[in-house]
Design a protein around this motif. Structure first.
Motif, PDB file in Angstrom:
ATOM      1  N   ARG A 167      10.297  10.757  -0.416  1.00  0.00           N
ATOM      2  CA  ARG A 167      10.101  11.694  -0.025  1.00  0.00           C
ATOM      3  C   ARG A 167      10.035  12.594   1.140  1.00  0.00           C
ATOM      4  NH1 ARG A 167       5.387  10.744  -2.699  1.00  0.00           N
ATOM      5  NH2 ARG A 167       4.186  10.902   0.212  1.00  0.00           N
ATOM      6  N   ALA A 168      10.250  11.658   2.298  1.00  0.00           N
ATOM      7  CA  ALA A 168      10.335  12.343   3.136  1.00  0.00           C
ATOM      8  C   ALA A 168      12.496  12.742   3.740  1.00  0.00           C
ATOM      9  CB  ALA A 168      10.124  11.131   4.806  1.00  0.00           C
ATOM     10  N   THR A 169      12.757  11.639   2.940  1.00  0.00           N
ATOM     11  CA  THR A 169      14.180  11.964   2.954  1.00  0.00           C
ATOM     12  C   THR A 169      15.040  13.259   2.491  1.00  0.00           C
ATOM     13  OG1 THR A 169      13.901   8.876   3.475  1.00  0.00           O
ATOM     14  CG2 THR A 169      16.572  10.473   2.651  1.00  0.00           C
ATOM     15  N   LEU A 170      14.273  12.898   1.545  1.00  0.00           N
ATOM     16  CA  LEU A 170      14.928  14.536   1.313  1.00  0.00           C
ATOM     17  C   LEU A 170      14.561  15.728   1.057  1.00  0.00           C
ATOM     18  CD1 LEU A 170      13.860  12.769  -2.813  1.00  0.00           C
ATOM     19  CD2 LEU A 170      16.561  12.852  -2.078  1.00  0.00           C
ATOM     20  N   GLY A 171      13.365  15.862   1.768  1.00  0.00           N
ATOM     21  CA  GLY A 171      12.242  16.580   2.816  1.00  0.00           C
ATOM     22  C   GLY A 171      13.486  17.103   3.619  1.00  0.00           C
ATOM     23  N   GLN A 172      14.372  15.697   4.338  1.00  0.00           N
ATOM     24  CA  GLN A 172      14.468  16.391   6.189  1.00  0.00           C
ATOM     25  C   GLN A 172      16.271  16.450   5.325  1.00  0.00           C
ATOM     26  OE1 GLN A 172      14.183  12.811   8.016  1.00  0.00           O
ATOM     27  NE2 GLN A 172      12.421  13.116   8.427  1.00  0.00           N
ATOM     28  N   ARG A 173      16.827  16.213   4.660  1.00  0.00           N
ATOM     29  CA  ARG A 173      18.228  16.506   4.093  1.00  0.00           C
ATOM     30  C   ARG A 173      18.616  17.727   3.772  1.00  0.00           C
ATOM     31  NH1 ARG A 173      21.691  12.404   3.785  1.00  0.00           N
ATOM     32  NH2 ARG A 173      21.497  10.679   5.446  1.00  0.00           N
ATOM     33  N   LEU A 174      17.053  18.329   2.727  1.00  0.00           N
ATOM     34  CA  LEU A 174      17.224  19.560   2.059  1.00  0.00           C
ATOM     35  C   LEU A 174      16.639  20.291   3.514  1.00  0.00           C
ATOM     36  CD1 LEU A 174      15.199  19.107  -1.046  1.00  0.00           C
ATOM     37  CD2 LEU A 174      17.632  19.056  -1.331  1.00  0.00           C
ATOM     38  N   ARG A 175      15.981  20.128   4.152  1.00  0.00           N
ATOM     39  CA  ARG A 175      15.570  21.495   5.095  1.00  0.00           C
ATOM     40  C   ARG A 175      17.113  21.452   5.995  1.00  0.00           C
ATOM     41  NH1 ARG A 175       9.730  23.105   5.243  1.00  0.00           N
ATOM     42  NH2 ARG A 175       8.476  20.467   4.410  1.00  0.00           N
ATOM     43  N   ALA A 176      17.600  20.473   6.666  1.00  0.00           N
ATOM     44  CA  ALA A 176      18.440  20.390   7.286  1.00  0.00           C
ATOM     45  C   ALA A 176      20.376  21.796   6.627  1.00  0.00           C
ATOM     46  CB  ALA A 176      18.916  19.036   7.804  1.00  0.00           C
ATOM     47  N   LEU A 177      19.869  21.351   4.904  1.00  0.00           N
ATOM     48  CA  LEU A 177      20.712  21.847   4.674  1.00  0.00           C
ATOM     49  C   LEU A 177      20.129  24.441   3.816  1.00  0.00           C
ATOM     50  CD1 LEU A 177      23.287  20.985   2.628  1.00  0.00           C
ATOM     51  CD2 LEU A 177      21.224  20.772   0.463  1.00  0.00           C
ATOM     52  N   GLU A 178      21.609  24.589   4.696  1.00  0.00           N
ATOM     53  CA  GLU A 178      21.892  25.969   4.210  1.00  0.00           C
ATOM     54  C   GLU A 178      22.061  26.314   2.708  1.00  0.00           C
ATOM     55  OE1 GLU A 178      22.545  30.142   6.458  1.00  0.00           O
ATOM     56  OE2 GLU A 178      23.544  27.778   7.205  1.00  0.00           O
ATOM     57  N   ILE A 179      20.938  26.055   1.913  1.00  0.00           N
ATOM     58  CA  ILE A 179      22.351  25.616   0.129  1.00  0.00           C
ATOM     59  C   ILE A 179      22.392  27.553  -0.357  1.00  0.00           C
ATOM     60  CG2 ILE A 179      20.072  24.132  -0.088  1.00  0.00           C
ATOM     61  CD1 ILE A 179      18.557  26.789  -1.820  1.00  0.00           C
ATOM     62  N   ALA A 180      21.502  28.451   0.844  1.00  0.00           N
ATOM     63  CA  ALA A 180      22.246  30.179   0.541  1.00  0.00           C
ATOM     64  C   ALA A 180      24.060  29.620   0.574  1.00  0.00           C
ATOM     65  CB  ALA A 180      22.082  30.767   1.131  1.00  0.00           C
ATOM     66  N   PRO A 181      24.293  29.871   0.924  1.00  0.00           N
ATOM     67  CA  PRO A 181      26.440  29.827   1.176  1.00  0.00           C
ATOM     68  C   PRO A 181      26.899  28.573  -0.501  1.00  0.00           C
ATOM     69  CG  PRO A 181      25.356  29.597   3.399  1.00  0.00           C
ATOM     70  CD  PRO A 181      24.224  29.278   2.694  1.00  0.00           C
ATOM     71  N   LEU A 182      26.013  27.443  -0.818  1.00  0.00           N
ATOM     72  CA  LEU A 182      26.560  26.937  -1.426  1.00  0.00           C
ATOM     73  C   LEU A 182      26.251  26.997  -2.182  1.00  0.00           C
ATOM     74  CD1 LEU A 182      24.797  23.957   0.086  1.00  0.00           C
ATOM     75  CD2 LEU A 182      27.396  23.837   0.410  1.00  0.00           C
ATOM     76  N   LEU A 183      25.178  28.073  -3.217  1.00  0.00           N
ATOM     77  CA  LEU A 183      24.929  28.855  -4.179  1.00  0.00           C
ATOM     78  C   LEU A 183      25.905  29.650  -4.561  1.00  0.00           C
ATOM     79  CD1 LEU A 183      21.192  28.686  -3.927  1.00  0.00           C
ATOM     80  CD2 LEU A 183      22.608  27.590  -5.893  1.00  0.00           C
ATOM     81  N   GLY A 184      26.575  30.612  -2.895  1.00  0.00           N
ATOM     82  CA  GLY A 184      27.297  31.829  -2.519  1.00  0.00           C
ATOM     83  C   GLY A 184      28.719  31.520  -3.671  1.00  0.00           C
ATOM     84  N   GLN A 185      29.140  29.940  -2.363  1.00  0.00           N
ATOM     85  CA  GLN A 185      29.944  29.467  -3.288  1.00  0.00           C
ATOM     86  C   GLN A 185      30.090  28.863  -4.714  1.00  0.00           C
ATOM     87  OE1 GLN A 185      31.052  26.379   0.100  1.00  0.00           O
ATOM     88  NE2 GLN A 185      30.621  27.980   1.279  1.00  0.00           N
TER      89      GLN A 185
END
Length: 423
Positions: A167-185
């Motif tokens: 859980r901690a690893t997934l949370g850290q990776r997702l918090r560090a990842l900006e998903i808006a540009p990825l969703l837009g692309q």
């Protein structure tokens, strides 16, 4: 694992039987030479032959005693006397550990050395042969051994702690990842390749089902908001029917006509959303805020934990019954992949390159850690432990040095006596 267990038992339960037996043989041979020397000394005046026997026995005793001293000095003080440069292993165990660690690093954990050794291996074809025929020669034992090892590893891991780490690893990776540009692309690519059309069709069908299921709600809302005159004349019901029929016809037209104006408006809205997700700071901030709220929600953490538990249970079922895994569709896919690995040089080269890079990367990233682990482990052993382990491992062969020294010393003494007699 069994060999490690044997080493551990041998170091803690005393010398192995083979070492004890060889010590007795070497000591008995030395005592035999001493008795032979005494017998030859008393009979030397009877015949010249006994002079040769005495010279052989005397030199054999010297050679045997010298090699006994050398072998014993490696592990302890001979006769308990603090003679300089004896008990070499206990006094230098830290240096031995450092030397062993540096030997591993300089000869095995150097990225260039690992890359050179890995370039001569073909793990892709070896894996392909095993996957294509997992029940072949040695395959059953290999599969069972790997199954037991994987099962023991999964069962030995702390489920709660490991789940928290996941859980901690997934949370850290997702918090560090900006998903808006990825969703837009992703949305932009989908629109460019018309992969958004099934999404629009689904939205239209969903809207039709929602309209059909909520007709009574629409009729009640129109009836309550209509004037008294409309209700007295019944026009509110007529108005509700017209509105529902019009919406239904609109949705039907949107579903049937790919060039419907409202579909065009929806596509335009999706294109605008894709652009804003990539370039609008306000939109990106809203998406990040929503992501943070989702990650901070305890329900999501509980969901991740349940997913991990299900995944762990599924992995345990697979590793405990590898035959069942290889018997189903997944097994067919693995066998097909093994056949492809053997027949496709390009795929095999790709896999080999990946394995080689992984090994080189592991050596570069963790080589120093492995060196420190070896050095610190040896430093952590007490002198008696490391002496016992080394002596039990090589002591039997060292006793042959005593036997050889006794025999060779006797032969040298015999040769010297013969030369002395001839001259």
């Amino acid at each position: 694992m069994r060999s490690l267990a044997r080493v551990s038992r041998s170091s803690s339960a005393g010398p192995p039987p083979g070492l004890v037996r060889m010590r007795l043989v070497a000591t008995a041979l030395l005592l035999a030479m001493a008795m032979l020397f005494l017998a030859a000394r008393t009979q030397q005046h009877v015949a010249p032959f006994w002079g040769f026997v005495r010279a052989f026995a005397e030199a054999a005793m010297v050679g045997g005693l010298a090699d006994w001293f050398a072998v014993t000095a490696l592990f302890r003080h001979p006769l308990g006397l603090p003679i300089p440069h004896t008990a070499i292993v206990p006094r230098n165990k830290d240096r031995i550990g450092d030397t062993l660690a540096h030997f591993l690093r300089d000869n095995f954990l150097v990225p260039d050395v690992v890359a050179r050794r890995m370039s001569r291996l073909d793990p892709a074809r070896a894996a392909g042969r095993w996957l294509a025929n997992p029940s072949g020669i040695g395959g059953g034992r290999l599969r069972e051994g790997a199954s037991r090892l994987a099962s023991n590893m999964l069962e030995s891991l702390d489920q709660e702690r490991l789940g928290g780490m996941v859980r901690a690893t997934l949370g850290q990776r997702l918090r560090a990842l900006e998903i808006a540009p990825l969703l837009g692309q992703a949305l932009t690519a989908a629109i460019a390749e018309n992969r958004h059309i099934p999404l629009l069709d689904g939205i239209v069908r969903w809207a039709g089902r929602v309209l059909s299921a909520n007709q009574p709600v629409i009729r009640t809302m129109i009836h309550d908001r209509a004037g008294a005159l409309l209700r007295w004349t019944g026009l509110d019901e007529t108005l509700a029917n017209k509105i529902i029929a019009g919406l239904d016809a609109l949705l039907a037209d949107m579903a049937e006509q790919s060039d419907h104006p409202l579909r065009a408006k929806a596509e335009e809205g999706l294109a605008t959303l894709a652009h804003d997700l990539q370039h609008d700071p306000a939109m990106r901030e809203r998406v990040e805020r929503f992501k943070a709220q989702m990650l901070d929600n305890p329900a999501l953490a509980d969901w991740w934990q349940s997913v991990w538990e299900q995944l762990r249970a599924a992995m345990l079922r697979v590793v405990r019954d590898p035959d069942a895994m290889m018997a189903g569709g997944f097994g067919d896919a693995l066998r097909q992949f093994g056949t492809t690995l053997q027949a496709d040089p390009a795929l095999a080269a790709t896999v080999n390159r990946f394995v080689r890079r992984a090994a080189v990367g592991a050596a570069a990233d963790y080589g120093d850690a492995i060196v420190r682990l070896v050095s610190e482990t040896v430093r952590g052993w007490d002198a008696r432990t490391i002496t016992g382990r080394l002596e039990n491992a090589v002591g039997r062969d060292l006793q042959y040095i005593r036997i050889n020294g006794t025999v060779v010393g006797g032969l040298v003494g015999l040769a010297i006596h013969a030369v002395d007699r001839l001259l």
